[in-house]
Scaffold this motif. Sequence first.
Motif, PDB file in Angstrom:
ATOM      1  N   GLU A 210       0.843  -1.185   0.000  1.00  0.00           N
ATOM      2  CA  GLU A 210       0.000   0.000   0.000  1.00  0.00           C
ATOM      3  C   GLU A 210       0.882   1.239   0.000  1.00  0.00           C
ATOM      4  O   GLU A 210       1.944   1.256   0.619  1.00  0.00           O
ATOM      5  N   TYR A 211       0.406   2.266  -0.666  1.00  0.00           N
ATOM      6  CA  TYR A 211       1.142   3.517  -0.776  1.00  0.00           C
ATOM      7  C   TYR A 211       0.243   4.664  -0.344  1.00  0.00           C
ATOM      8  O   TYR A 211      -0.914   4.730  -0.750  1.00  0.00           O
ATOM      9  N   ARG A 212       0.781   5.533   0.474  1.00  0.00           N
ATOM     10  CA  ARG A 212       0.068   6.747   0.856  1.00  0.00           C
ATOM     11  C   ARG A 212       0.548   7.854  -0.067  1.00  0.00           C
ATOM     12  O   ARG A 212       1.745   8.029  -0.291  1.00  0.00           O
TER      13      ARG A 212
ATOM     14  N   ASN B 222      -9.339   5.483   1.017  1.00  0.00           N
ATOM     15  CA  ASN B 222      -8.981   6.221   2.246  1.00  0.00           C
ATOM     16  C   ASN B 222      -8.759   7.701   1.937  1.00  0.00           C
ATOM     17  O   ASN B 222      -7.868   8.341   2.477  1.00  0.00           O
TER      18      ASN B 222
ATOM     19  N   ARG C 238      -5.044  13.607   0.553  1.00  0.00           N
ATOM     20  CA  ARG C 238      -4.321  12.333   0.662  1.00  0.00           C
ATOM     21  C   ARG C 238      -5.236  11.188   0.269  1.00  0.00           C
ATOM     22  O   ARG C 238      -6.446  11.260   0.437  1.00  0.00           O
TER      23      ARG C 238
ATOM     24  N   ASP D 173      -4.820   6.550  -0.512  1.00  0.00           N
ATOM     25  CA  ASP D 173      -3.971   5.365  -0.599  1.00  0.00           C
ATOM     26  C   ASP D 173      -4.204   4.675  -1.930  1.00  0.00           C
ATOM     27  O   ASP D 173      -5.287   4.775  -2.526  1.00  0.00           O
TER      28      ASP D 173
ATOM     29  N   GLU E  68       3.935   1.776   2.609  1.00  0.00           N
ATOM     30  CA  GLU E  68       3.646   1.545   4.029  1.00  0.00           C
ATOM     31  C   GLU E  68       4.768   0.783   4.731  1.00  0.00           C
ATOM     32  O   GLU E  68       4.906   0.840   5.940  1.00  0.00           O
TER      33      GLU E  68
ATOM     34  N   TRP F  47       2.390   7.919   7.608  1.00  0.00           N
ATOM     35  CA  TRP F  47       1.872   6.687   8.200  1.00  0.00           C
ATOM     36  C   TRP F  47       1.843   6.731   9.722  1.00  0.00           C
ATOM     37  O   TRP F  47       1.237   5.881  10.357  1.00  0.00           O
TER      38      TRP F  47
ATOM     39  N   TYR G  96     -10.949  -1.623   1.452  1.00  0.00           N
ATOM     40  CA  TYR G  96     -10.489  -0.425   0.753  1.00  0.00           C
ATOM     41  C   TYR G  96     -11.607   0.617   0.738  1.00  0.00           C
ATOM     42  O   TYR G  96     -12.229   0.852  -0.292  1.00  0.00           O
TER      43      TYR G  96
ATOM     44  N   LYS H 271     -11.470   8.039   4.090  1.00  0.00           N
ATOM     45  CA  LYS H 271     -10.780   7.743   5.341  1.00  0.00           C
ATOM     46  C   LYS H 271     -11.775   7.906   6.470  1.00  0.00           C
ATOM     47  O   LYS H 271     -12.535   8.870   6.525  1.00  0.00           O
TER      48      LYS H 271
END
Length: 190
Positions: free
Chosen positions: A4-6, A60, A75, A77, A106, A149, A184, A188
């Motif tokens: 996962e990538y923010r 999110n 933001r 994800d 993450e 994170w 998912y 958020k």
Amino acid sequence: MADEYRNEISIKGKKSTIDEFIKQYFTIVDGLYYFDFEKVIPSNGKPYDEVWACGSEAYNFEIVEYDDNENLVFRFDTIDGGPGWIVAKILNEFRSAHIVSTLVCEMLSYAIVVNRPSFRDKPFVQKAIKSNCTQAEAEWINSVGQKFWGYSVEPDLVQRGFVDVGDGHFMRMHFGFDSLQDLYPQFKKA
């Protein structure tokens, strides 16, 4: 293993530019604004990683900062990388705005910042991969991880709910269809 990538996108410019960006790329879902990849580059049924350079739509999603003083920060994800083609299109279409796109895995193994001031054609790019970087770059990844994170040390996957299936592989278990809805979420949770 988790992948996962923010992502965070910050846009500073004239109010009319911010308003146009929102009008062009956001969708309203249940009264909430959502950054809609399909509005930026339609997938037309193709795999997301081919169209957007990541394996999922934004989830999110949250608006971190928005004011009438020409500033929008949001933001979200993604899975299997960041939306590289989405960011490239935004940079090309909104040249009058100062745009910063930040992404961190993450697992704190990779981070990239693309910073394109409005007066430059080419963006400044800072990136690092922990398996092939200097100590200073590793510390930079950790600081980005702390901001996005909430931690600066690679997380323990077992403590995060993953099951060790051997040979360095982990799997997250979900039970029933109700748990898939929370996997998912589009927005958020507060």
